[in-house]
Design an enzyme around this catalytic site. Structure first.
Site, PDB file in Angstrom:
ATOM      1  N   LYS A 243       0.913  -1.192  -0.146  1.00 35.86           N
ATOM      2  CA  LYS A 243      -0.149   0.069  -0.024  1.00 35.86           C
ATOM      3  C   LYS A 243       1.055   1.281   0.085  1.00 35.86           C
ATOM      4  O   LYS A 243       1.570   1.331   0.739  1.00 35.86           O
ATOM      5  CB  LYS A 243      -0.685   0.144   1.218  1.00 35.86           C
ATOM      6  CG  LYS A 243      -1.613   1.294   1.539  1.00 35.86           C
ATOM      7  CD  LYS A 243      -2.324   1.385   2.794  1.00 35.86           C
ATOM      8  CE  LYS A 243      -2.977   2.471   3.034  1.00 35.86           C
ATOM      9  NZ  LYS A 243      -3.625   2.537   4.707  1.00 35.86           N
ATOM     10  N   ASP A 248      -2.112  10.433   3.725  1.00 39.07           N
ATOM     11  CA  ASP A 248      -3.727  10.331   3.939  1.00 39.07           C
ATOM     12  C   ASP A 248      -4.442  11.391   4.770  1.00 39.07           C
ATOM     13  O   ASP A 248      -4.256  11.247   6.010  1.00 39.07           O
ATOM     14  CB  ASP A 248      -4.001   8.732   4.314  1.00 39.07           C
ATOM     15  CG  ASP A 248      -5.354   8.448   4.686  1.00 39.07           C
ATOM     16  OD1 ASP A 248      -6.091   9.109   3.913  1.00 39.07           O
ATOM     17  OD2 ASP A 248      -5.573   7.516   5.359  1.00 39.07           O
ATOM     18  N   LYS A 255      -9.743  13.104   8.458  1.00 34.42           N
ATOM     19  CA  LYS A 255      -9.382  12.676   9.656  1.00 34.42           C
ATOM     20  C   LYS A 255      -9.222  13.672  10.780  1.00 34.42           C
ATOM     21  O   LYS A 255      -9.144  14.832  10.482  1.00 34.42           O
ATOM     22  CB  LYS A 255      -7.887  12.113   9.707  1.00 34.42           C
ATOM     23  CG  LYS A 255      -7.661  10.871   9.009  1.00 34.42           C
ATOM     24  CD  LYS A 255      -6.245  10.212   8.848  1.00 34.42           C
ATOM     25  CE  LYS A 255      -6.080   9.168   8.125  1.00 34.42           C
ATOM     26  NZ  LYS A 255      -6.513   7.819   8.508  1.00 34.42           N
ATOM     27  N   ASP A 265       1.818   6.269   5.778  1.00 35.13           N
ATOM     28  CA  ASP A 265       0.684   5.261   5.282  1.00 35.13           C
ATOM     29  C   ASP A 265       1.274   4.727   4.034  1.00 35.13           C
ATOM     30  O   ASP A 265       0.584   4.085   3.430  1.00 35.13           O
ATOM     31  CB  ASP A 265      -0.509   6.137   4.802  1.00 35.13           C
ATOM     32  CG  ASP A 265      -1.857   5.217   4.992  1.00 35.13           C
ATOM     33  OD1 ASP A 265      -1.694   4.181   5.747  1.00 35.13           O
ATOM     34  OD2 ASP A 265      -3.014   5.894   4.805  1.00 35.13           O
ATOM     35  N   ASP A 324     -11.756   7.264   3.895  1.00 32.37           N
ATOM     36  CA  ASP A 324     -10.707   6.892   4.785  1.00 32.37           C
ATOM     37  C   ASP A 324     -10.327   5.461   4.645  1.00 32.37           C
ATOM     38  O   ASP A 324      -9.527   4.987   5.545  1.00 32.37           O
ATOM     39  CB  ASP A 324     -11.010   7.336   6.249  1.00 32.37           C
ATOM     40  CG  ASP A 324      -9.769   7.725   6.745  1.00 32.37           C
ATOM     41  OD1 ASP A 324      -8.684   7.721   6.177  1.00 32.37           O
ATOM     42  OD2 ASP A 324      -9.554   7.835   8.352  1.00 32.37           O
ATOM     43  N   GLU A 326      -9.570   4.012   2.158  1.00 34.48           N
ATOM     44  CA  GLU A 326      -8.908   3.975   0.989  1.00 34.48           C
ATOM     45  C   GLU A 326      -7.749   3.030   0.441  1.00 34.48           C
ATOM     46  O   GLU A 326      -7.575   2.996  -0.709  1.00 34.48           O
ATOM     47  CB  GLU A 326      -8.472   5.576   0.492  1.00 34.48           C
ATOM     48  CG  GLU A 326      -6.860   5.732   0.977  1.00 34.48           C
ATOM     49  CD  GLU A 326      -6.844   5.689   2.465  1.00 34.48           C
ATOM     50  OE1 GLU A 326      -5.394   5.498   2.957  1.00 34.48           O
ATOM     51  OE2 GLU A 326      -7.652   5.922   3.288  1.00 34.48           O
ATOM     52  N   ARG A 328      -7.488   0.040   1.307  1.00 30.69           N
ATOM     53  CA  ARG A 328      -8.182  -1.200   0.479  1.00 30.69           C
ATOM     54  C   ARG A 328      -8.647  -1.237  -1.005  1.00 30.69           C
ATOM     55  O   ARG A 328      -8.491  -2.034  -1.578  1.00 30.69           O
ATOM     56  CB  ARG A 328      -9.130  -1.949   1.436  1.00 30.69           C
ATOM     57  CG  ARG A 328     -10.424  -1.043   1.604  1.00 30.69           C
ATOM     58  CD  ARG A 328     -11.344  -1.143   2.636  1.00 30.69           C
ATOM     59  NE  ARG A 328     -10.661  -0.908   3.946  1.00 30.69           N
ATOM     60  CZ  ARG A 328     -11.261  -0.879   5.166  1.00 30.69           C
ATOM     61  NH1 ARG A 328     -12.494  -1.616   5.159  1.00 30.69           N
ATOM     62  NH2 ARG A 328     -10.485  -0.436   6.229  1.00 30.69           N
TER      63      ARG A 328
END
Length: 474
Positions: A243, A248, A255, A265, A324, A326, A328
């Site tokens: 990933k 993010d 967030k 991230d 959020d 995202e 996946r």
């Protein structure tokens, strides 16, 4: 960090590192080395202690190992010595390797010393660590020839430091394009092929879930494909996916806490990139194909919305419940693309995916998800061996309905305060085409940590050594 072998300490001046296994504080026999005698009441090798003695123009640092010591503790111990005692080091440093040391203990010691040179001060004018100056060479004092193990240990540490730097550098430096160029440079240096799909090429390929996440950022998404392929066509073929969310914000589901840490991230991507470098550097006899989708999840007029229905590379439609969730989405396209186009026999993905995994395990281990018992066992074995642990959570069919959508084939988030890590893994499983040897590692709690080596959260380097050890021991 360069090394050289020496037969003895005659004429040597400088720092001498002496590992010592624990004896007993009541032991009448002192610890003796190089004419230095230390009574057991003063120092007896207790784990995580060290003792300094100056004699013969040498500063002897006796390092307590305890009665027995596992790989990670030994590595951390010598990283601590290299990092926290660096003011004592000059260009002359000798390491004594006891005859009782195993090859793994030699590897951990050398890797730890090398990792101790890593500093977070990337944008400061700090002096380099003494081990990194051109004239430095670590003198190895041992009755056995450990050349091969030392070279290997140095390569492991070098890859881990590359991973740590990628994760620690800020998001205005480590952009998707930066990661793509980094991969290309490493591919040329270490001998693996790298192909990068920009936004236009990704659109042609149908990587719509990946592109949806990056829509709100001015920084162009980059879909990185790497292939390390030795000459033998009969080799096993392993697939990796990481990933690569370089920052993010949470998207429109922005967030509300901890956003400053979201440069990390992309730690799953960094681990996969580092593993590719290390695998090629060690010239492992295995084919490895890796996919690293890289983009930012930012907020803009073009950002994707909660309630959007988006397409995926696999062909399934996805209802976006939470922007959020995202990671996946880009992994879904990464997994599908890898499996469809390269057909590896084993697939492992790695991602800082869920806070739920942190809530379950804290910061002690990663979450492991797989329906393949042999794969689970081998991954856990490697994790335990190199000190990058993981623990399994279920992928039972009972959780499948949590991702049912009325409007699309699947939704990206179930919106409930339980089983977050499991349902995220179930979402990924949906895009693996029922691959029989797939594993997902949720590294949210172990990739970016608080520890003794910095004042703020920073990269642990988790993943690259683990993946390499796993592949090496299949």
């Amino acid at each position: 960090m360069n090394t050289q072998e020496i037969k003895d300490l005659e004429g040597f001046t400088g720092v001498v590192l002496v590992p010592v296994f624990e004896t007993n504080p009541q032991n009448v026999v002192p610890i003796e080395f190089h004419g230095v005698s230390i009574p057991s009441k003063v120092f007896y090798g207790k784990k995580d202690t060290h003792y300094l003695v100056e004699k013969y123009d040498c500063l002897h640092i006796f390092v307590g190992l305890g009665k027995k010591i596992e790989y990670k503790s030994l590595k951390t111990l010598f990283r601590r010595i290299a990092s926290k005692e660096k003011e004592r080091f000059g260009k002359n440093v000798a390491l004594y390797i006891p005859e009782t040391f195993t090859l793994q203990q030699v590897e951990a010691t050398i890797s730890g010393l090398s990792l101790g040179t890593y500093q977070l001060s990337h944008f400061k004018n700090d002096d380099p660590h003494p081990f990194l100056i051109k004239e430095f060479s670590l003198s190895i004092l041992s009755k056995n020839d450990h050349t091969e193990t030392i070279v290997r240990a140095t390569k492991i540490a070098r890859a881990q430091k590359e991973v740590m730097q990628l994760v620690d550098l800020p998001s205005n430096v480590v952009t998707p394009s930066y990661m793509a160029e980094w991969a290309k440079d490493m591919g040329k240096a270490h001998g693996f092929e790298v192909r990068v799909l920009d936004a236009a090429a990704s659109k042609i390929e149908g990587l719509d879930a990946f592109l949806s996440v990056g829509k709100g950022s001015a920084k162009e998404p980059q879909f990185i494909i790497m292939d390390y392929q030795p000459q033998d066509d009969k080799l096993r073929h392993i697939g990796l996916v990481g990933k690569g969310i370089t920052f993010d914000t949470g998207g429109l589901n922005i967030k509300t806490a901890g956003m400053v840490h979201m440069k990390s991230d992309m730690a799953g991507a960094a681990a996969v990139l580092g593993a590719m470098v290390l695998i090629a550097d060690l010239q492992l006899p295995v084919r490895v194909t890796a996919v690293v989708p890289c983009c930012e999840n930012a907020v803009d007029k073009d950002s994707f919305y909660p309630s959007d229905v988006i397409k995926s590379y696999q062909g399934a439609t996805i209802e976006v419940i939470d922007t959020d969730a995202e990671g996946r989405l880009i992994l879904a396209d990464g997994l599908s693309y890898l499996i469809k186009n390269f057909k590896p026999e084993i697939v492992v993905d790695m991602a800082t995916l869920t806070g739920s995994c942190v809530a379950t395990f804290g910061y002690e281990c990663a979450g492991l998800f797989t329906n393949n018992a042999e794969l689970q066992q081998k991954l856990q074995y490697s994790g335990d061996a190199v000190g990058e642990r993981m623990w399994p959570l279920p992928l039972w069919d009972a959780y499948t309905s949590e991702l049912d959508s009325d409007i699309a084939d699947v939704k990206n988030y179930h919106g409930k305060p339980y089983a977050g890590a499991i349902t995220a893994a179930k979402f990924l499983e949906y895009f693996t085409d029922k691959h029989t040897a797939w594993a997902h590692l949720d590294i949210a709690g172990v990739a970016f940590v608080d520890d003794e080596f910095a004042k703020s959260k920073h990269a642990s380097g988790y993943g690259a050594h683990l993946l390499t050890h796993f592949i090496e021991n299949l």
